[in-house]
Design a protein around this motif. Structure first.
Motif, short mmCIF file in Angstrom:
data_model
loop_
_atom_site.label_atom_id
_atom_site.label_comp_id
_atom_site.label_asym_id
_atom_site.label_seq_id
_atom_site.Cartn_x
_atom_site.Cartn_y
_atom_site.Cartn_z
N ARG A 164 1.10 -1.29 -0.14
CA ARG A 164 -0.13 -0.21 0.04
C ARG A 164 0.91 1.31 -0.04
O ARG A 164 1.84 0.93 0.95
CB ARG A 164 -0.55 0.07 0.96
CG ARG A 164 -1.89 -1.05 1.52
CD ARG A 164 -2.74 -0.78 2.46
NE ARG A 164 -3.97 -1.51 2.51
CZ ARG A 164 -4.27 -3.51 3.31
NH1 ARG A 164 -3.24 -3.19 3.81
NH2 ARG A 164 -5.06 -3.70 2.15
N GLU A 170 -2.99 5.60 1.16
CA GLU A 170 -3.87 4.04 1.49
C GLU A 170 -3.04 3.44 3.38
O GLU A 170 -4.32 3.65 3.90
CB GLU A 170 -3.57 2.98 0.65
CG GLU A 170 -3.94 3.60 -0.80
CD GLU A 170 -3.27 2.47 -1.38
OE1 GLU A 170 -3.48 2.09 -2.57
OE2 GLU A 170 -2.90 1.46 -1.66
N ILE A 171 -1.93 3.77 3.76
CA ILE A 171 -2.06 3.80 4.78
C ILE A 171 -2.81 4.37 6.13
O ILE A 171 -3.28 4.39 6.59
CB ILE A 171 -0.58 3.39 5.20
CG1 ILE A 171 0.18 2.01 4.57
CG2 ILE A 171 -0.59 2.57 7.38
CD1 ILE A 171 1.37 1.67 4.45
N ARG A 172 -3.23 5.48 5.58
CA ARG A 172 -3.36 6.43 6.63
C ARG A 172 -4.70 6.25 6.48
O ARG A 172 -5.84 6.80 7.70
CB ARG A 172 -2.66 8.20 5.87
CG ARG A 172 -3.23 9.55 7.20
CD ARG A 172 -2.82 10.36 6.21
NE ARG A 172 -3.91 10.68 5.12
CZ ARG A 172 -5.37 11.03 5.03
NH1 ARG A 172 -5.56 10.83 6.47
NH2 ARG A 172 -5.92 11.44 3.76
N ARG A 173 -4.85 5.94 4.91
CA ARG A 173 -6.58 6.47 4.76
C ARG A 173 -7.18 5.57 5.40
O ARG A 173 -8.07 5.24 6.38
CB ARG A 173 -7.18 6.02 3.33
CG ARG A 173 -7.31 7.68 3.22
CD ARG A 173 -7.57 7.52 1.69
NE ARG A 173 -7.19 6.58 0.92
CZ ARG A 173 -6.83 6.29 -0.13
NH1 ARG A 173 -6.68 7.57 -0.72
NH2 ARG A 173 -6.37 5.44 -1.07
N ARG A 174 -6.30 3.70 5.50
CA ARG A 174 -6.73 2.48 6.38
C ARG A 174 -6.62 2.87 8.26
O ARG A 174 -7.96 2.62 8.74
CB ARG A 174 -6.44 1.68 5.76
CG ARG A 174 -6.70 0.15 6.51
CD ARG A 174 -5.58 -0.97 6.35
NE ARG A 174 -5.99 -2.06 6.10
CZ ARG A 174 -5.42 -3.60 7.04
NH1 ARG A 174 -4.42 -3.23 6.71
NH2 ARG A 174 -5.84 -4.11 7.39
N GLU A 175 -5.94 3.59 8.29
CA GLU A 175 -5.68 3.51 10.14
C GLU A 175 -6.82 4.53 10.33
O GLU A 175 -6.95 4.35 11.71
CB GLU A 175 -4.37 4.56 10.14
CG GLU A 175 -3.26 3.21 10.36
CD GLU A 175 -3.78 2.81 11.34
OE1 GLU A 175 -3.67 1.98 12.59
OE2 GLU A 175 -3.72 1.00 9.77
N THR A 176 -7.22 5.44 9.96
CA THR A 176 -7.20 6.54 9.93
C THR A 176 -9.47 5.89 9.89
O THR A 176 -9.60 6.44 11.34
CB THR A 176 -7.87 7.70 8.86
OG1 THR A 176 -6.68 8.23 9.16
CG2 THR A 176 -9.07 8.62 9.15
N LYS A 177 -9.42 5.28 9.15
CA LYS A 177 -11.12 4.65 8.79
C LYS A 177 -11.27 3.63 9.63
O LYS A 177 -12.72 3.52 11.21
CB LYS A 177 -10.89 3.50 8.06
CG LYS A 177 -12.54 3.12 7.37
CD LYS A 177 -12.60 2.18 6.44
CE LYS A 177 -13.65 1.66 5.91
NZ LYS A 177 -14.06 0.88 4.90
N ARG A 178 -9.98 3.22 10.77
CA ARG A 178 -9.70 1.83 11.74
C ARG A 178 -10.24 2.64 13.02
O ARG A 178 -10.35 2.03 13.99
CB ARG A 178 -8.07 1.15 11.55
CG ARG A 178 -8.44 0.29 12.92
CD ARG A 178 -6.91 -0.69 13.20
NE ARG A 178 -7.13 -1.53 11.63
CZ ARG A 178 -6.62 -1.94 11.26
NH1 ARG A 178 -5.07 -1.52 11.57
NH2 ARG A 178 -5.80 -2.66 9.85
#
Length: 101
Positions: free
Chosen positions: A76, A80-88
């Protein structure tokens, strides 16, 4: 006797910490669980997850295969990693709020 299907290689990437833990687990209990190699352990876990996804999203059926080179390669991106962490973090917060009610 039918010939075995040709094996194709897929290379997953793990953080150094996760790779250390995979090797440690294999060393500690691989023989008890029937895993002789990291490849066997990773293959079993991946195929178990694949079957779960097929049941959940494709009525338990196989998807049409995609040839090598057609799927997105690599890790990623940072975004993409930042968006995933924010979503999590957001979903964890909503779970906490629902349990407090």
């Amino acid at each position: 006797m039918p010939l075995p299907k040709k094996t194709k290689s897929v290379s997953p990437y793990f953080t150094e910490e996760d790779a250390d833990q995979i090797r440690a687990a294999l060393n500690a209990v691989g023989h008890l669980e029937g895993y002789a190699s990291i490849t066997e352990l990773v293959e079993a876990a991946t195929l178990r997850e694949l079957r779960r996804l097929q049941r959940k999203y494709n009525d338990g059926r196989k998807w049409a295969g995609i040839p090598a080179g057609q799927a997105r390669p690599g890790r990623r991106t940072r975004e993409e990693i930042r968006r995933r962490e924010t979503k999590r973090e957001g979903s964890a917060g909503s779970r906490l709020n629902s349990t407090e009610a």
